[in-house]
Design an enzyme around this catalytic site. Sequence first.
Site, PDB file in Angstrom:
ATOM      1  N   ASP A   1      35.998 -42.287  66.069  1.00 39.93           N
ATOM      2  CA  ASP A   1      35.460 -43.243  67.050  1.00 39.93           C
ATOM      3  C   ASP A   1      34.949 -44.484  66.338  1.00 39.93           C
ATOM      4  O   ASP A   1      34.637 -44.441  65.150  1.00 39.93           O
ATOM      5  CB  ASP A   1      34.290 -42.606  67.806  1.00 39.93           C
ATOM      6  CG  ASP A   1      34.762 -41.839  69.024  1.00 39.93           C
ATOM      7  OD1 ASP A   1      35.966 -41.866  69.306  1.00 39.93           O
ATOM      8  OD2 ASP A   1      33.911 -41.202  69.661  1.00 39.93           O
TER       9      ASP A   1
ATOM     10  N   LYS B   1      37.408 -48.431  70.664  1.00 43.02           N
ATOM     11  CA  LYS B   1      37.808 -49.663  71.359  1.00 43.02           C
ATOM     12  C   LYS B   1      37.325 -50.940  70.683  1.00 43.02           C
ATOM     13  O   LYS B   1      37.760 -52.022  70.998  1.00 43.02           O
ATOM     14  CB  LYS B   1      37.365 -49.641  72.811  1.00 43.02           C
ATOM     15  CG  LYS B   1      35.871 -49.568  73.021  1.00 43.02           C
ATOM     16  CD  LYS B   1      35.557 -49.684  74.511  1.00 43.02           C
ATOM     17  CE  LYS B   1      34.139 -49.309  74.793  1.00 43.02           C
ATOM     18  NZ  LYS B   1      33.956 -48.073  75.504  1.00 43.02           N
TER      19      LYS B   1
ATOM     20  N   MET C   1      23.327 -47.115  76.109  1.00 45.08           N
ATOM     21  CA  MET C   1      24.231 -47.996  76.857  1.00 45.08           C
ATOM     22  C   MET C   1      23.495 -48.712  77.997  1.00 45.08           C
ATOM     23  O   MET C   1      24.010 -48.851  79.102  1.00 45.08           O
ATOM     24  CB  MET C   1      25.418 -47.179  77.423  1.00 45.08           C
ATOM     25  CG  MET C   1      26.277 -46.555  76.330  1.00 45.08           C
ATOM     26  SD  MET C   1      27.458 -45.334  76.933  1.00 45.08           S
ATOM     27  CE  MET C   1      26.453 -43.838  76.961  1.00 45.08           C
TER      28      MET C   1
END
Length: 255
Positions: A39, A61, A173
């Site tokens: 990741d 990402k 987050m």
Amino acid sequence: MKTPVAGIVWLVGAGPGDPELLTLKAVRVIGEADVALVDDLVNPAVLTHLRPGARVIHVGKRGGCKSTPQAFIEKLLVAEAQAGHTVVRLKGGDPFVFGRGGEETAALDAAGICWEVVSGITAGIAAPAAAGIPVTHREAGRGVAFITGHTRDGAAVDWEALARSGLTLVIYMGITHCESIVAGLREGGMRADLPAAVIQHATLPQQRVIATTLSRLTADIKHHGIGSPAILVIGEVASAAQLTAQTLIHHAAVA
Ligand code: SAH
């Protein structure tokens, strides 16, 4: 052709950032891997524990690539294990704390693949600690809740109930939806001057800490340009945020 003996998948927590916060077990299994699926919150320094010749597949990402779809990652884990490989699935923090570890182990179970988890230090503990904040305290924080500020389906977290709980709130987050989180907490009765802290890039050289209050949280995040990855801490314990050279932006209004 011989049927390959199925390998194993290790779900390994790489910790919050500082590569010295890896466990000894993580270092050992990383060193045994044929292939690592990584990741993007994993510090690249962690990959130095791989043996020469081990394959690395980045599935995150950040760094310009679009996030690899979760279903594809799960298929890849199964395929690599079915080919007889020792697979390490490296995740930031802990694999089972907002890490989709549970989705991956379910996919492995469905395919009959053996797996094991190597716990990592989650950002929700390491980030406050790196700023000097104990998430529990006998006087000020009788418990702690780990919450995501970003739900997959947009389903609302019951911020009002959390405000009433008296727990230290540690929010992962939480930057994007900070404003609505604060509004929900205020509606639940949390004081405007309740201590709050933000820790970005915790445990890394570029760590930044903001010590502020609930009502100033959103404005301070914007003002200082704090982005992901960051942890929000809301509760009396956040007043312990340490003033360390270069790492702390201490809001003048906090007295
Ligand atoms: N499994 C991870 C969490 C993954 S979700 C864990 O246990 O830590 C990703 C979120 O974790 C980020 O958006 C941020 O809120 C938090 N995070 C991860 N690393 C961080 C760091 N070094 N500093 C601050 N927050 C971090």
